[in-house]
Design an enzyme around this catalytic site. Structure first.
Site: not given
Length: 421
Positions: A18-19, A22
């Site tokens: 998920h990170e 980003h």
């Protein structure tokens, strides 16, 4: 111990990817990423590579990528400050030393008259020991470091800050986190299909459970079902339908085994569903096929089906058909992981895929402090043609984060009561 390891691996993978979404899209947009963190709270591990600090933190409730400009920059150099300057080979300021200047005897000490470390990248001031006492101007390198208490922090020129990027770049940097969770789930489901095989609809028996009615009656893996109690069978769906509709009723299975035809009576055991309905089961899985193309299709289908299912459950939560007691936090996920881990690696992988989709969907909800809340502000910006005041948006996200932490505490307490008290 195996459950702890499984939980750490699954949680770490979900948050990491998920990170990573980003991080990758922020870097592509030219945004300075100061920290890539798994978890919140005190640091357990940290490693600096390039311009990013990679950390693992104590509390397993998420993670974050700290991008320059999302929060006010940490250092402001005001007129009257005495700072030490070190220079690179291009005679640009490479380090700005705020204190403990005696440790840098080679530094040029300047009393600051004006400093801009975001836009013009200059420092103007009086050099200590200069008899002419003239204001001098020093150009700052775009990769200069600020040194305070021995800690070096990279400056963030405005063009490296989050707010300087286009609306599309900012939105993509935020959306990429949930997007990576859906991609991860798809990859996991494809891997399951490649490793375990993809269910087919052929009327052939797959693996049998040790305590199932099929095993007890003498059925074997690979048996080809031709009819059940006189009803012709052409697909696995036909087999399942007849078994489900006849709990505790003896059925005559006409089948082919190694080229020979035989008939074996089987009595499906009764199993009660959550709705109270009783169905028949005989403890046998559908046949599996090793096919890379079908594994990809199966991965996409599974991702879509679970996404739809989670949205249905969310709808029930909103309409009051589920209460907050039905939600699970880290404790509940840990207990569920323990249960799933006992069923085998493929069930554990499927559980990880479902959790990844769940994390992606939750983050896309238009709730302040979550990715969906930030995307909602971007949508408002696109409509009105200018961004909402950063301080007001920050206050909304802060309140949202506080409420989310409160919800997390309530859910965790419910989990503890449910499983341990």
């Amino acid at each position: 111990m195996s459950t702890v390891i499984a939980f750490i691996i699954i949680f770490g993978a979900l948050v990491f990817f998920h990170e990573l979404g980003h991080f990758v899209f922020a870097k592509r947009a030219g945004i300075l990423c100061r920290e890539f963190a798994i978890g919140f709270g005190p640091k357990v591990f940290s490693h600096k590579k390039g311009e990013t600090l990679y950390t693992i933190r104590l509390l397993p409730i998420g993670g974050y990528v700290r991008m320059a400009g999302e929060d006010p920059e940490m250092v402001e150099i005001k007129p009257g400050y005495r700072v030490g300057l070190l220079f690179n080979k291009n005679d640009e300021v490479s380090k700005i030393i705020l204190n403990n200047k005696e440790k840098f005897p080679e530094a040029r000490v300047v009393e600051v008259e004006h400093a801009d470390i975001e836009h013009d990248l200059v420092i103007k001031g009086y050099v200590e020991g200069d008899e002419e006492e003239k204001i001098q101007t020093f150009q700052i390198s775009s990769s200069a470091l600020i040194v305070e208490d021995g800690i070096e922090t990279l400056i963030a020129p405005y063009n490296r800050q989050f707010a300087s990027k286009t609306l599309g770049q900012r939105a993509m940097a935020i959306f990429a986190g949930p997007m990576m969770n859906f991609i991860l789930a798809f990859v996991v489901f494809v891997l399951i299909g490649l490793m375990q095989g993809v269910p087919t609809n052929d009327p052939e028996l797959g693996k049998l459970t040790a305590d199932g009615a099929a095993k007890e009656a003498g059925l074997q893996e690979g048996d080809i079902i031709q009819s059940v109690s006189g009803a012709e069978i052409t697909s696995w769906t036909d087999v399942v339908e007849i078994i489900r509709n006849n709990p505790n009723k003896e059925l005559e299975f006409s089948l082919e085994r190694d080229g020979k035809e035989m008939t074996i009576p089987v009595t499906p055991k009764s199993q009660e569903l959550e709705e109270g309905q009783k169905i028949g089961v005989i403890g046998v899985y559908s046949p599996m096929e090793q096919n890379p193309l079908k594994a990809i299709v199966s991965g996409a289908t599974e991702t879509y089906q679970w996404t739809k299912e989670i949205f249905v459950m969310l709808g029930k939560l909103v309409t009051g058909q589920f209460s907050i007691d039905a939600l699970s936090g880290p404790v509940g996920i840990y207990v569920s992981t323990d249960t799933v881990a006992k069923s085998g690696i493929f069930y554990l992988m499927k559980w990880a895929g479902i959790l990844s989709i769940n994390l992606g969907i939750m983050n896309l909800l238009p709730i302040p402090a979550l990715d969906g809340g930030r995307l909602m502000f971007f949508a408002v910006e696109a409509v009105r043609g200018k961004p909402i005041d950063r301080h007001k948006e920050g206050l909304v996200h802060f309140i949202g984060f506080a409420l989310l932490m409160l919800l997390m505490l309530v859910v965790t307490w419910n989990d503890i009561q449910r499983f341990f008290l």
